[in-house]
Every structure is written in C-alpha cells, then in structure tokens.
Design an enzyme around this catalytic site. Structure first.
Site, mmCIF file in Angstrom:
data_model
loop_
_atom_site.group_PDB
_atom_site.id
_atom_site.type_symbol
_atom_site.label_atom_id
_atom_site.label_comp_id
_atom_site.label_asym_id
_atom_site.label_seq_id
_atom_site.Cartn_x
_atom_site.Cartn_y
_atom_site.Cartn_z
ATOM 1 N N GLU A 1 -4.443 5.271 6.016
ATOM 2 C CA GLU A 1 -4.186 5.272 4.571
ATOM 3 C C GLU A 1 -4.422 6.624 3.918
ATOM 4 O OE1 GLU A 1 -4.966 2.320 1.637
ATOM 5 O OE2 GLU A 1 -5.725 0.928 3.137
ATOM 6 N N ARG B 1 0.814 -1.219 0.000
ATOM 7 C CA ARG B 1 0.000 0.000 0.000
ATOM 8 C C ARG B 1 0.846 1.267 0.000
ATOM 9 N NH1 ARG B 1 -2.164 -3.614 -1.230
ATOM 10 N NH2 ARG B 1 -4.040 -4.614 -0.447
ATOM 11 N N SER C 1 -10.924 1.864 3.268
ATOM 12 C CA SER C 1 -10.286 1.284 4.457
ATOM 13 C C SER C 1 -9.364 2.340 5.064
ATOM 14 C CB SER C 1 -9.489 0.038 4.073
ATOM 15 O OG SER C 1 -10.355 -0.972 3.610
#
Length: 373
Positions: A365, A181, A258
């Site tokens: 994130e 990520r 998320s």
C-alpha cells in the site's frame, strides 16, 4: 508568498509514521490551499522534484539526502455546509438542495481530528474510519476504508490542483476512478488534493454497520445504524488491540499502517488457492480461509495469508530492526533503528513467502520515495 513557511534542516524521519527518511532539499509548510497551489506551481515551473506531504502515514522513504522539495500540507480548516452554492475556485454550483449536511476539510488536517469533530457534534458518517492515521487529503487518494466503510461511500467532492493543466477545481467522485484502496491519483503525482467534502448524517445515525466483528462488539445486527460516538469508541478499541492507533510509546505503531492490500483473485482461481492452503495446512484451514465477494473477483485476507505462510506476529525476531507488529501481522514496523532497506527486505520476504506458499501476489500500500520493493 504569504502562507508558505520554509523549515530548515527537516528530516523525513521526523515527519513519517514509519520514522524513516532522509533530508530533502527544502521543506515548505503551506497554511492555505492557495499557498499549496502557488508552491507546487512555482516548483513545477522550475522543474524541481516535489513530494507533497500530508500526515506521512503511508510513505517508505530512503534514508539518504533526497533531491526533492517537500511541500507540506498544513491547511486545516473545517466548515459544515448544507444545500448552498459554492464560491470556491473552479467550483460548479452543484450543491444538493435537499439540506443534506456536508463537511469540508482542508487536506492538511489530521484525519482523526476530523472524525472526532464530526462525532463530537453528533453527526454520523465517518465513525467507522476512526483512528486511521494520516491527513484528510490522503483519504480519497487511497479510497481509505475500514470496518465496512470506505471513503467512496461518503465522499461528496474533492478540490484538486491539476499539475498538468494548471487548473484548480472541484470534481465529483466519478472523476477519481475510486476502487478498492485506489483511485486515479494513487501512484501518480498528476494532481494535489487541496480540500475534501464528505456527506454526514445530521440525525446522529452511524453508517450501516457492515463488519461482522464490529457488529458483534456493538451488539447490533449487520446493516443496523447506531450511535456514532459508541461506534467510534469501539473502533478505536479494536484498532488499539491491533497496534493500529499511533502511540509514541508503542513501537508496534511505528509503521505505515497495513502494509499490503487484501488481494483480490479471480473467482476461477479461488479453488486453486484453497487447494494450496489444504496441501499446506489441511482441509479445515482451507474451508475456513476468509474470502469475500469483491469487484473483479474474490477478496482474501492478506493478514491471514501472511500468518499461514509462516510469518507470525513479531517476525523475524525481537532483535530485528524491522519486524512484523506483535499485534497485527499486516503491519511492518520500525523498532527504532530500521532503515528503508530493512523494511524493503522484510516486505520482500513476506511477499515472496506468500506467493510461494499459496500462489497469491501481495501488493504494498505505501508510496515509495527514493526506494522500491
């Protein structure tokens, strides 16, 4: 310049999936990659702060007036290519000569539109990433992934504008420093992604099915390939069940996706984490805690940890302006009147609660604009 359209009175709340954000100094919609380069280059030369905006699905933006200009990517072209030379700016003639199929898409194209188009043409490769919000340009920045596939596995090249050097060029994945990520572009404004190329399977085979839940739904063995259209349909069903497909009528989808990445802990730290889970929840729960081998250690499930730390779906209450999704504890949602401060307070509560319960640090994130956790 042609291809640059100013939009007066724009609010970031109308341009982000979390539906939060104030007014920038200006919003410039850029219809071509060259227009994006021209706009960013001119603003940089004038020392004007810039926010490059794609789909707005990974942003937490302060609600006040913002001292910046938004450059909105609206280049949405799609081309399907085989082993041919590339005459784009800065491109090296490194295209494979084996006839592999490549799709090239503008950074401003909605990601799921690209996935739907490739699958609709009978090509495999992107189907496991169906339903992910945001734009094509964001996918290599985040090394987006879901259901056993991530962008690093299917990425061919990226065209970017390097704001430090002024160079507009194509680069291969090794220049991106892709990790879980993340990439060299995450948490920096060093370069702007203009176009992206992905490998596809022209024979109509999906990527190998690696995710156990998806394999079970499809009735295939892990590692098998199958019909991309069936995979896409199944992935969308799974995501909708978790409130992870955008829906104007479903506040559980008014989120930044998320919110925390799945944490990776060193292998020698795993027994300590299991011990803390056992102390809090019992030995059976500790043994069942999801843990997967990953670069740098062992990857844990952020959603599992959040719920076991006491943050149930819908936390803190039905009257809270910001709350966890009622379908997926990993999504922080705006119930219609939340501010950035509300989201930050909830994020801190969850992060600190997981750290206190299990000694595991969760990392958000989203990109923060005018605020921070």
């Amino acid at each position: 310049m042609r291809g640059i359209d100013p939009v007066p009175g724009a609010r970031l709340a109308d341009l982000t999936t979390l539906r939060i954000g104030g007014r920038p100094r200006a919003l410039l919609e850029c219809a071509t990659a060259d227009a994006v380069v021209a706009a960013v280059r001119a603003l940089d030369a004038a020392d004007v702060p810039v926010l490059v905006l794609g789909g707005g699905s990974n942003l937490v933006v302060a609600g006040d007036d913002l001292d910046l200009v938004v450059v909105a990517l609206r280049n949405r072209e799609v081309d399907y290519l085989t082993g041919v030379a590339d005459d784009r700016p800065g491109a090296a003639d490194d295209r494979p000569g084996d006839g592999r199929l490549i799709v090239r898409a503008g950074a401003g194209l909605t990601w799921d539109e690209l996935v739907a188009d490739t699958v609709g043409r009978g090509y495999g490769g992107l189907e496991c990433l169906s339903g992910i919000p945001g734009s094509v340009g964001a996918t290599p920045v985040q090394n987006v992934g879901a259901y056993g596939v991530e962008v690093a596995q299917i990425l061919h090249r990226v065209r970017w504008f390097d704001r430090a050097t002024g160079v507009d060029e194509w680069v291969t994945p090794d220049a991106l420093g892709l990790g879980y990520r993340t990439s060299v572009l995450k948490s920096t404004d060093r370069a702007v992604v203009l176009e992206v190329e992905f490998h596809l399977d022209p024979d109509g085979r999906s990527e190998p099915i690696r995710y156990a839940e998806l394999a079970g739904r499809l009735g295939v063995a892990p590692g098998d390939r199958t019909d991309p259209a069936v995979v896409r349909r199944t992935v969308l069903e799974l995501r909708r069940g978790k409130g992870m497909v955008l829906d104007d009528d479903d506040a559980d989808t008014w989120s930044a996706g998320s919110f925390f990445t799945n944490p990776v802990v060193a292998e020698d730290e795993l027994p300590t984490v299991r011990s803390r889970v056992a102390d809090r929840l019992g030995t059976a729960q500790a043994e069942q805690m999801p843990a997967f081998s990953a670069p740098g250690g062992v990857k844990l499930s952020a959603g599992w940890l959040i719920e076991r730390a006491g943050f149930s779906k819908g936390h803190p209450s039905s009257s809270s302006p910001a709350r966890l999704s009622t379908k997926h504890a990993l999504a922080l949602t705006n119930r219609g009147r939340a501010t950035a401060d509300d989201v930050i307070a909830l994020a801190r509560e969850v992060r600190d609660g997981v750290r206190e319960a299990f000694g595991v640090e969760l990392h958000p994130e989203p990109v923060w604009v005018g605020c921070r956790i």
